[in-house]
Design a protein around this motif. Structure first.
Motif: not given
Length: 783
Positions: A308-327
């Motif tokens: 997936i690609t995207g621009r550095p949207d703050r909500r989008l980045l925060k959503a990625f940071d909250k994802l489980p299974l970071q490995d």
């Protein structure tokens, strides 16, 4: 077979035409009109739908298999009993003629998915031709990093997020990856979805929401790749045709999670890539991301790699940071001006110019462009592929037969000191259109605030002691009196263009433009048009804000000394640092107040930072500011001890000013012979300022304080931070004796200010050799 096919079969049977005719004419304008070929039995019929699912004037024929035929088999596309397998000379008038149509149930299922999938969003779609793609030898780092898990059978990676500023080349990387998958692993090429900007992507409330069609688009492509998956889709559509109209979660569960996660229909030797470019362009991207994350968590062995690609949207980045299974999840930032990007842009441009030389015989110089010109172009691009691509398209435009002339236009635009030239096309038009497109999504109210913030960072020399390259986001918001929430909201749609620090970092980190071309765009009225930021307005705004800070520090009526702790912070830092922030704001406000109030001769400027062409010189604006000054302690309230020169210039300007100040009630003559010094506020603070000129041309400035009041230094301010508290003051009696000695020598005596805000008497003695004496005395208008 389910009720779906049964109902259609009954519908067709009830409208059967005369089967003795070889050919049947159908009026497509009549939605009730159906036709059946003579060669079709009761279980093989053609159907003209009441409404064209394609949404165009062209009708098409849908055919269905009999009830006892399996939903899907490996031979169903080849045996002679397929739908319309015996039809011939089958004609539909007005206006489409279809002969020998062979549509099987798999074809029907694909058609149903096709008409509901997003059009023109795949890597080979005509709507995207020619698509952006990476030039040979560039972006290899990101391409290799992304391809590695696709060929690693032991990888646990299931989600890779490539993000970066607008125009950095994210779509080109995904396009190149998809094409390489097609060439190297045609059976595992996966699905691609490129969100179109401002179609699905306009995030305003009025924009169409096609988010629910995302999974249908992916499902359609997977159905064309895997027979077992297609058979599953057929079964689901037969069971519930409305699944194609379900919400995002239900569609994903039925079309992705169950077949690929639970049933494991894909028997793949490697991971199947699902490319989604521009996720931030989808209104429901947070929901989409959460759905994908849940799938990865619930079915860790499912052979899908979401890229997936995207621009550095703050909500989008925060959503990625909250994802489980970071490995299983990885984020890669694609910078604009990294060393790799600079090198890649150089390779790209060098290759393009070499190609132009081969294509056009008229290009004679070698090397071409000249080394200096090429370096100017590289410096302008600064690793930004959007700029580099725009230059290449402009120079090599097929509509222009003279690339050498086009190159001269580019060089004249990007050279440090461009020579005057006639009007010419803008080589960066596509870049500017991208900037305008992004700015269109910012509301007028938010952009007014954004202009104030960005305007400061556009000042090459900052403002006062605030340097534009180092002043933190939090500090600037306090200068401009903009609350954290308002500032963040005003800039949220500009994240593709700006590096905006997170709240926890804003205390010591400034905002940064991802690429200088955006800054250049904003200060060019020709390029940015309605988005233009006027530097005159920026400086006036900053000066007004510093005046506000001084007013807040000088509001206290119970003391003649300033109170910096009264300054209001719109965005408070850590509590233990709040007072020091107020002191810093107050000090810089003192530094710039007189400095920007009047034109500043460079020879007498202690700071060396002044915008002569932008100084606040308008009479109306200056009069308004003077009305707000509390003149009863002009020295401590408005003058920085380290920079007294501008105060003296201001005093001289007051004395030498025209009748404008008198007309507005800000200045009046003071007759000392009639009134003496009875108006003196002895509990206020008076100052004597001596300016002693040396024979070498320099000056020595000394301040002396007089008052009968006890002076308490404000909290957080060192005693040497105020003129009045550097040394013990003299008494008012001593002041009156001093004034009596100079009474006959005063060359000017005026009262300045208004009764509402505070007044002072300004007395000047210039009759002494090499010495000028200024008295600033608090004035009591009621005496």
């Amino acid at each position: 077979m389910g009720g779906f096919f049964h109902d259609l079969r009954n519908l067709l049977s009830s409208t059967r035409e005369n089967t003795n005719s070889r050919t049947h004419e159908i009026n497509t304008a009549d939605p009730r009109h159906l036709a059946v070929s003579q060669d079709l039995g009761a279980s093989q019929r053609s159907y003209i739908p009441r409404q064209n699912p394609l949404g165009s004037a062209q009708a098409y024929t849908e055919a269905f298999v009999p009830a006892d035929q399996p939903a899907y088999s490996d031979q169903s596309q080849h045996n002679s009993s397929g739908t319309l397998s015996f039809a011939h000379d089958f004609t539909i008038n007005n206006p489409v003629i279809a002969e020998n149509i062979h549509l099987s149930e798999p074809s029907l299922a694909l058609k149903w998915l096709e008409v509901r999938a997003l059009p023109g969003v795949e890597y080979h779609s005509e709507a995207r031709d020619p698509p952006p793609r990476c030039h040979v030898g560039t972006r290899e780092k990101f391409i290799t990093t992304t391809e590695r898990p696709l060929s690693d059978p032991n990888t646990e990676m299931r989600l890779l997020f490539l993000y970066g500023p607008a125009g950095v080349g994210k779509s080109a990387i995904i396009q190149t990856l998809a094409e390489r998958q097609e060439e190297g692993r045609p059976l595992l090429k996966g699905a691609t979805l490129f969100f179109p900007s401002l179609t699905l992507g306009n995030l305003s409330d009025s924009s169409p929401d096609n988010s629910a069609r995302v999974w249908l688009t992916i499902s359609y492509r997977l159905a064309t790749l895997d027979p077992s998956y297609l058979a599953y889709v057929i079964t689901q559509i037969r069971r519930d045709p409305k699944i194609l109209e379900a919400n995002m979660k239900q569609q994903f569960k039925t079309l992705i999670a169950e077949p690929l996660g639970e049933k494991k229909l894909l028997k793949s030797s490697g991971l199947l890539p699902i490319f989604i470019d521009g996720l931030d362009q989808c209104r429901k991207y947070e929901m989409m991301l959460q759905i994908i994350a849940n799938f990865i968590s619930d079915y860790p062995s499912a052979p899908l790699l979401w890229i997936i690609t995207g621009r550095p949207d703050r909500r989008l980045l925060k959503a990625f940071d909250k994802l489980p299974l970071q490995d299983r999840v990885k984020k890669d930032f694609i910078p604009v001006d990294s060393e790799d990007a600079l090198a890649d842009v150089k390779i790209f441009l060098r290759s393009k110019f070499d190609q132009f030389q081969e294509d056009w015989d008229i290009i004679n110089p070698s090397p071409w462009p000249k080394v200096d010109d090429f370096n100017h172009i590289l410096a302008s691009a600064r690793g930004f592929f959007k700029i580099a691509s725009a230059i290449a398209r402009f120079v090599g435009s097929p509509d222009v037969d003279d690339p050498m002339a086009q190159l001269k236009v580019v060089v004249s635009t990007v050279a440090p000191l461009p020579t005057s030239a006639p009007e010419h096309p803008n080589p960066f038009l596509s870049v500017h259109e991208m900037y305008s497109e992004i700015l269109q999504n910012v509301s007028e109210d938010h952009y007014r605030t954004a202009k104030r913030i960005l305007g400061f960072y556009l000042l090459p020399r900052g403002f006062g002691s605030w340097a534009s390259q180092s002043t933190s986001f939090l500090t600037l918001c306090n200068i401009l009196d903009i609350e954290q929430g308002v500032a963040s909201a005003s800039l949220s749609r500009l994240l593709p263009l700006l590096d905006i620090p997170k709240p926890k970092d804003a205390i010591d980190t400034p905002i940064r433009f991802f690429h200088a071309s955006f800054a250049e765009f904003l200060i060019s009225p020709e390029a940015s048009k309605k988005f233009w930021i006027d530097m005159q307005e920026v400086v006036d705004d900053l000066w007004q804000c510093h005046s506000r800070i001084l007013r807040q520090a000088n509001l206290s009526a119970d003391t003649p000394l300033p109170r910096p702790n009264e300054i209001k912070l719109a965005w408070s830092p850590y509590p233990e640092e709040a007072q020091q922030y107020r002191i810093k704001l107050w000090r810089n406000a003192q530094r710039v107040f007189f400095h920007q109030l009047l034109p500043c001769p460079a020879a007498h400027c202690a700071m060396g930072i002044h915008y002569d062409e932008l100084s606040v010189r308008g009479s109306t604006r200056r009069i308004g500011v003077l009305r707000e000054i509390n003149f009863d302690n002009l020295v401590d309230r408005y003058t920085l001890p380290d920079v007294p020169y501008r105060l003296l210039a201001f005093l001289d300007w007051l004395i030498e000013s025209d009748d404008d100040l008198i007309r507005h009630g800000l200045l009046k003559m003071l007759d000392l012979g009639v009134r003496g010094f009875g108006w003196l506020k002895q509990d206020g603070i008076s100052f004597r300022v001596d300016v002693e000129r040396s024979h070498e041309g320099g000056s020595l400035i000394t301040f002396k304080t007089y008052t009968d009041s006890a002076l308490n230094v404000p909290a957080g301010v060192p005693s040497e931070g105020l003129f009045s508290t550097r040394e013990p003051p003299a008494t008012s009696g001593q002041l009156l004796n001093d004034l009596a000695l100079h009474k006959d020598g005063f060359s000017a005596s005026v009262v300045v200010g208004t009764r509402a805000t505070g007044q002072c008497a300004l007395l000047v003695d210039k009759n002494l050799e090499n010495l000028t004496i200024y008295y600033l005395l608090p004035y009591d208008p009621t005496a």
